[in-house]
Design an enzyme around this catalytic site. Structure first.
Site, mmCIF file in Angstrom:
data_model
loop_
_atom_site.group_PDB
_atom_site.id
_atom_site.type_symbol
_atom_site.label_atom_id
_atom_site.label_comp_id
_atom_site.label_asym_id
_atom_site.label_seq_id
_atom_site.Cartn_x
_atom_site.Cartn_y
_atom_site.Cartn_z
ATOM 1 N N SER A 132 -0.211 -4.961 -7.893
ATOM 2 C CA SER A 132 -0.854 -6.274 -7.868
ATOM 3 C C SER A 132 -2.083 -6.237 -6.975
ATOM 4 C CB SER A 132 0.109 -7.364 -7.357
ATOM 5 O OG SER A 132 0.402 -7.171 -5.983
ATOM 6 N N ILE B 4 -5.431 -5.982 -4.939
ATOM 7 C CA ILE B 4 -6.458 -4.957 -4.766
ATOM 8 C C ILE B 4 -5.960 -3.594 -5.230
ATOM 9 C CG2 ILE B 4 -7.759 -3.686 -3.007
ATOM 10 C CD1 ILE B 4 -8.069 -6.386 -1.542
ATOM 11 N N TYR C 180 -0.072 -8.235 12.032
ATOM 12 C CA TYR C 180 -0.789 -7.588 10.927
ATOM 13 C C TYR C 180 -2.131 -7.040 11.404
ATOM 14 C CZ TYR C 180 -3.248 -7.277 6.404
ATOM 15 O OH TYR C 180 -3.972 -6.858 5.308
ATOM 16 N N LYS D 79 -3.456 -3.158 11.451
ATOM 17 C CA LYS D 79 -4.705 -2.729 10.824
ATOM 18 C C LYS D 79 -5.614 -2.013 11.823
ATOM 19 C CE LYS D 79 -3.558 -3.941 6.773
ATOM 20 N NZ LYS D 79 -3.409 -2.927 5.720
ATOM 21 N N THR E 219 -5.920 -12.721 -3.440
ATOM 22 C CA THR E 219 -4.812 -11.903 -3.927
ATOM 23 C C THR E 219 -3.494 -12.631 -3.715
ATOM 24 O OG1 THR E 219 -4.475 -10.799 -1.787
ATOM 25 C CG2 THR E 219 -6.081 -9.803 -3.303
#
Length: 288
Positions: free
Chosen positions: A50, A52, A171, A175, A204
């Site tokens: 799904s 990207i 998150y 990253k 998304t």
């Protein structure tokens, strides 16, 4: 300091990470950069069912590449596989997350960390011997500009001290860790072209479900998944990409700064090496 970082990051994002940011940057793209025949080459893409990841898989398959999809949900993976075949007329052989509540796996690992950081480390490290057998191999990690608000922290990788727990910050830390991993991998393994990238703020399914407030306020400004995937595809297949040094962080086909000005997010080389050592020690418990 966190208020300063968040404010600078948000206004930077409105200018650069949105659809308008992509449209502005894309005026400088060279069309023939992606006129590439990927026949005979293999590409393993995590989270390819799904968003990207699916767009990256489709674009590579259209160019003749053999795509190996790595997905957690077999049914959605099979559906995505058929969509990619229909779009590309090529065979396809079949990740990232944001949990807003601190949850542990059955191995007692925090889910954001194990998916975004430790999983990326173990997968990459375990595959390196095979990757190095390829001609001009590349490893591309889809990171996020959200990492700009975080300073590398390897002393609390499972967020036990984060009170209250904030999934968005967790998150962003993951990253940041991916960016540091990319830099360190590039130094350790110069025969492989390592890079990472920021897809921008894209529309998304994961953004919609993980960041509903952000999505509802900015949905009209978000990039399409294809626009978000563009730089990852470019890094994976274009000869132009590898003209840049390995280990860099990219945004819209250009190297981008990994720190905001005056944000105090830089760490020493020793701290980066200690982070990689900590991952290596933890991975030994789980990697076969």
């Amino acid at each position: 300091m966190s208020l300063y970082r968040n404010t600078v990051w948000f206004f930077k994002g409105l200018k650069e990470f949105t659809k308008n940011g992509f449209l502005s940057a894309s005026k400088m793209f060279k069309e023939d950069d992606l006129e590439v025949d990927c026949s005979g080459r293999h590409y393993m893409i995590t989270g390819a069912n799904s968003g990207i990841g699916k767009c990256i898989a489709t674009e590579i398959a259209k160019r003749g590449g053999t795509v190996h999809m790595v997905c957690r949900n077999p049914s959605s993976a099979e559906e995505a596989k058929q969509d990619i075949i229909d779009a590309s007329n090529n065979s396809v052989n079949n990740a990232g997350c944001m949990f807003n509540i601190r949850e542990l796996t059955e191995d007692n690992l925090e889910k954001n960390f194990v998916t975004n950081t430790l999983g990326t480390y173990i997968l990459t490290t375990q595959l390196l011997p095979l990757i190095k057998q390829s001609e001009k191999p590349r490893v591309v990690t889809v990171s996020s500009g959200g990492m700009l608000v975080q300073k590398l922290d390897y002393t609390d990788m499972q967020f036990e001290k984060m009170k209250p727990f904030d999934g968005t910050l967790a998150y962003a830390q993951n990253k940041r860790q991916q960016v540091v991993m990319t830099e360190q991998y590039a130094k350790q393994h110069p025969e492989v072209y390592f890079s990472c990238m920021h897809p921008g703020w894209a529309d998304t399914p994961s953004v919609c479900t993980s960041m509903p407030d952000f999505y509802s306020k900015l949905k009209d400004k978000l990039r399409t998944p294809d626009e978000g995937a563009d730089t990852a595809v470019w890094l994976a297949v274009s000869p132009a990409a590898v003209q840049h040094p390995a280990g860099l962080f990219f945004q819209d086909r250009n190297p981008a700064p990994t720190h905001l000005p005056l944000a105090s997010t830089k760490v020493t080389t020793k701290e980066k090496e200690e982070f990689m050592t900590a991952l290596e020690e933890l991975s030994k418990k789980f990697a076969g």
